[in-house]
Design a protein around this motif. Structure first.
Motif, mmCIF file in Angstrom:
data_model
loop_
_atom_site.group_PDB
_atom_site.id
_atom_site.type_symbol
_atom_site.label_atom_id
_atom_site.label_comp_id
_atom_site.label_asym_id
_atom_site.label_seq_id
_atom_site.Cartn_x
_atom_site.Cartn_y
_atom_site.Cartn_z
ATOM 1 N N THR A 64 0.829 -1.263 -0.009
ATOM 2 C CA THR A 64 -0.188 0.032 0.132
ATOM 3 C C THR A 64 0.804 1.197 -0.210
ATOM 4 O O THR A 64 2.056 1.152 0.147
ATOM 5 C CB THR A 64 -0.946 -0.022 1.233
ATOM 6 O OG1 THR A 64 -0.296 -0.258 2.595
ATOM 7 C CG2 THR A 64 -1.894 -1.085 1.241
ATOM 8 N N ASP A 66 1.597 5.084 2.015
ATOM 9 C CA ASP A 66 1.093 5.979 3.002
ATOM 10 C C ASP A 66 0.882 7.522 2.701
ATOM 11 O O ASP A 66 0.560 7.599 1.380
ATOM 12 C CB ASP A 66 2.336 5.840 4.041
ATOM 13 C CG ASP A 66 3.603 6.780 3.886
ATOM 14 O OD1 ASP A 66 3.408 7.315 2.511
ATOM 15 O OD2 ASP A 66 4.661 6.720 4.355
ATOM 16 N N ALA A 67 0.701 8.294 3.652
ATOM 17 C CA ALA A 67 -0.077 9.413 3.349
ATOM 18 C C ALA A 67 1.068 10.198 2.501
ATOM 19 O O ALA A 67 0.651 11.010 1.911
ATOM 20 C CB ALA A 67 -0.244 10.386 4.724
ATOM 21 N N ASP A 72 4.527 0.832 1.399
ATOM 22 C CA ASP A 72 4.500 -0.092 2.818
ATOM 23 C C ASP A 72 4.189 -1.369 2.109
ATOM 24 O O ASP A 72 3.389 -1.713 1.441
ATOM 25 C CB ASP A 72 3.571 0.508 3.711
ATOM 26 C CG ASP A 72 3.693 0.236 5.235
ATOM 27 O OD1 ASP A 72 4.970 -0.747 5.277
ATOM 28 O OD2 ASP A 72 3.326 0.429 6.023
ATOM 29 N N LYS A 96 -2.533 -0.378 7.581
ATOM 30 C CA LYS A 96 -2.915 -0.578 6.397
ATOM 31 C C LYS A 96 -4.390 -0.248 6.063
ATOM 32 O O LYS A 96 -4.544 0.263 4.985
ATOM 33 C CB LYS A 96 -2.686 -2.143 5.786
ATOM 34 C CG LYS A 96 -3.751 -2.964 6.835
ATOM 35 C CD LYS A 96 -3.416 -4.521 6.560
ATOM 36 C CE LYS A 96 -2.285 -5.147 7.150
ATOM 37 N NZ LYS A 96 -2.613 -5.186 8.565
ATOM 38 N N HIS A 98 -5.783 2.518 7.421
ATOM 39 C CA HIS A 98 -5.735 3.952 6.976
ATOM 40 C C HIS A 98 -5.192 4.193 5.858
ATOM 41 O O HIS A 98 -5.569 5.136 5.190
ATOM 42 C CB HIS A 98 -4.691 4.514 8.393
ATOM 43 C CG HIS A 98 -5.361 4.844 9.752
ATOM 44 N ND1 HIS A 98 -6.727 5.296 9.947
ATOM 45 C CD2 HIS A 98 -5.025 4.234 10.956
ATOM 46 C CE1 HIS A 98 -6.913 5.239 11.162
ATOM 47 N NE2 HIS A 98 -5.947 4.497 11.863
ATOM 48 N N GLN A 99 -4.075 3.568 5.488
ATOM 49 C CA GLN A 99 -3.533 3.734 4.206
ATOM 50 C C GLN A 99 -4.428 3.474 3.051
ATOM 51 O O GLN A 99 -4.423 4.083 2.211
ATOM 52 C CB GLN A 99 -2.315 3.086 3.929
ATOM 53 C CG GLN A 99 -1.000 3.399 4.911
ATOM 54 C CD GLN A 99 0.134 2.346 5.035
ATOM 55 O OE1 GLN A 99 0.051 1.401 4.303
ATOM 56 N NE2 GLN A 99 1.122 2.586 5.586
ATOM 57 N N HIS A 103 -5.909 5.829 0.131
ATOM 58 C CA HIS A 103 -5.381 5.591 -0.981
ATOM 59 C C HIS A 103 -5.820 4.099 -1.315
ATOM 60 O O HIS A 103 -5.086 3.051 -1.170
ATOM 61 C CB HIS A 103 -3.876 5.553 -1.206
ATOM 62 C CG HIS A 103 -3.154 6.716 -1.044
ATOM 63 N ND1 HIS A 103 -3.450 8.091 -1.690
ATOM 64 C CD2 HIS A 103 -2.505 7.369 0.334
ATOM 65 C CE1 HIS A 103 -2.648 9.081 -1.130
ATOM 66 N NE2 HIS A 103 -2.226 8.576 -0.001
#
Length: 226
Positions: A64, A66-67, A72, A96, A98-99, A103
Motif C-alpha cells: 500500500t 502511506d500519506a 509499505d 494498512k 488507514h492507508q 489511497h
C-alpha cells in the motif's frame, strides 16, 4: 567511521551467494493454453502449489502507500479469490487500514518457490459490508478471533508483558463469547486491474503472462519479456 575493506571476507555475502534457486524440476507453462480470465488460472496454480507441498501457499504480500505516497508492505493471508477479486481482512484502524482509506489501491504478490512461480495483482481496493466482515472473522479459528480482539493493531505497546496480558484476556473472551464483535475488523477486496503470472525456467527463459482489464471489463493477455 571505520569501514570494512573491500578485500575483507564477508560471511553474509558468502552465505547469500551459496543459496540455490529452484533446486527442483519446474513445471512447464504454455501461455497460449491459459484461460481468458486470470482467476481460473490462479485457482489452478494454487491447487498445484498445494499439491507440490508449498508451505503456506495462501500467504501473500500486500503493498500500500502511506500519506506521503511512500510504499509499505507486509505479509498476510488470502481469504478468497473469486469473480470480485482477491480478498483479505484486517482492522480498519491499522496502518494498512488507514492507508487504504486514503489511497484505496494495492498490489499483492504470491511466491511459490516449490514450482518457481509468482503471481502479481494490482488494482483498486473496496471494503466489504459489516455483515461480510463479521462473517469473515467468525468463519476462522478461535485464535483468529482472539488476535482480532487483542489491543490496537499497529499502535505502540508498552511491553511484552502488556501484550501477553491483553492476549490472554482476548483468548478468554473469544472462548466465552465466540460470536463477539470486533467492530473494526474489515474484509477488503482487491479488484484486479492487472494480474501477472510468472513461471520460472532453469535456463532463465521465464514466462510472464499479464492479464489487463479493458475499459469494457473484459481481459486482454500479453506475453512479457522476462
Amino acid at each position: 567511521m571505520a569501514t570494512m575493506s573491500d578485500h575483507t571476507p564477508r560471511p553474509f555475502l558468502g552465505l547469500l551467494h551459496a543459496q540455490r534457486v529452484w533446486d527442483t524440476e519446474l513445471p512447464s507453462f504454455d501461455p497460449e493454453a491459459a484461460p481468458p480470465a486470470p482467476v481460473p488460472l490462479f485457482h489452478a496454480w494454487f491447487a498445484e502449489a498445494v499439491a507440490a507441498g508449498q508451505p503456506e501457499p495462501h500467504a501473500m504480500w500486500l503493498a500500500t502507500a502511506d500519506a506521503e505516497g511512500l510504499p509499505d508492505v507486509r505479509t498476510l493471508l488470502l481469504h478468497d479469490a473469486d469473480g470480485r477479486g482477491f480478498h483479505f481482512a484486517s482492522h480498519a484502524t491499522s496502518a494498512k487500514g488507514h492507508q487504504l482509506a486514503a489511497h484505496p489501491h494495492a498490489a499483492l504478490g504470491f511466491y511459490w518457490p516449490a514450482q518457481g512461480r509468482q503471481v502479481r495483482v494490482r488494482g483498486p481496493v473496496v471494503r466489504c459490508t459489516p455483515a461480510e466482515s463479521h462473517a469473515d472473522l467468525h468463519a476462522r479459528s478461535t485464535g483468529a478471533l482472539a488476535a482480532a480482539l487483542t489491543g490496537a493493531q499497529s499502535e505502540v505497546v508498552e511491553s511484552t508483558a502488556a501484550l501477553h496480558r491483553a492476549a490472554d484476556a482476548a483468548w478468554d473472551r473469544a472462548r466465552a463469547e465466540p460470536d463477539t464483535e470486533a467492530p473494526t475488523w474489515t474484509r477488503y477486496v482487491v479488484e484486479p486491474a492487472e494480474v501477472e503470472f510468472f513461471q520460472g525456467d532453469a535456463r532463465r527463459r521465464h514466462i510472464r503472462l499479464r492479464y489487463r482489464r479493458t475499459a469494457d471489463g473484459d481481459w486482454t493477455r500479453e506475453l512479457l519479456w522476462p
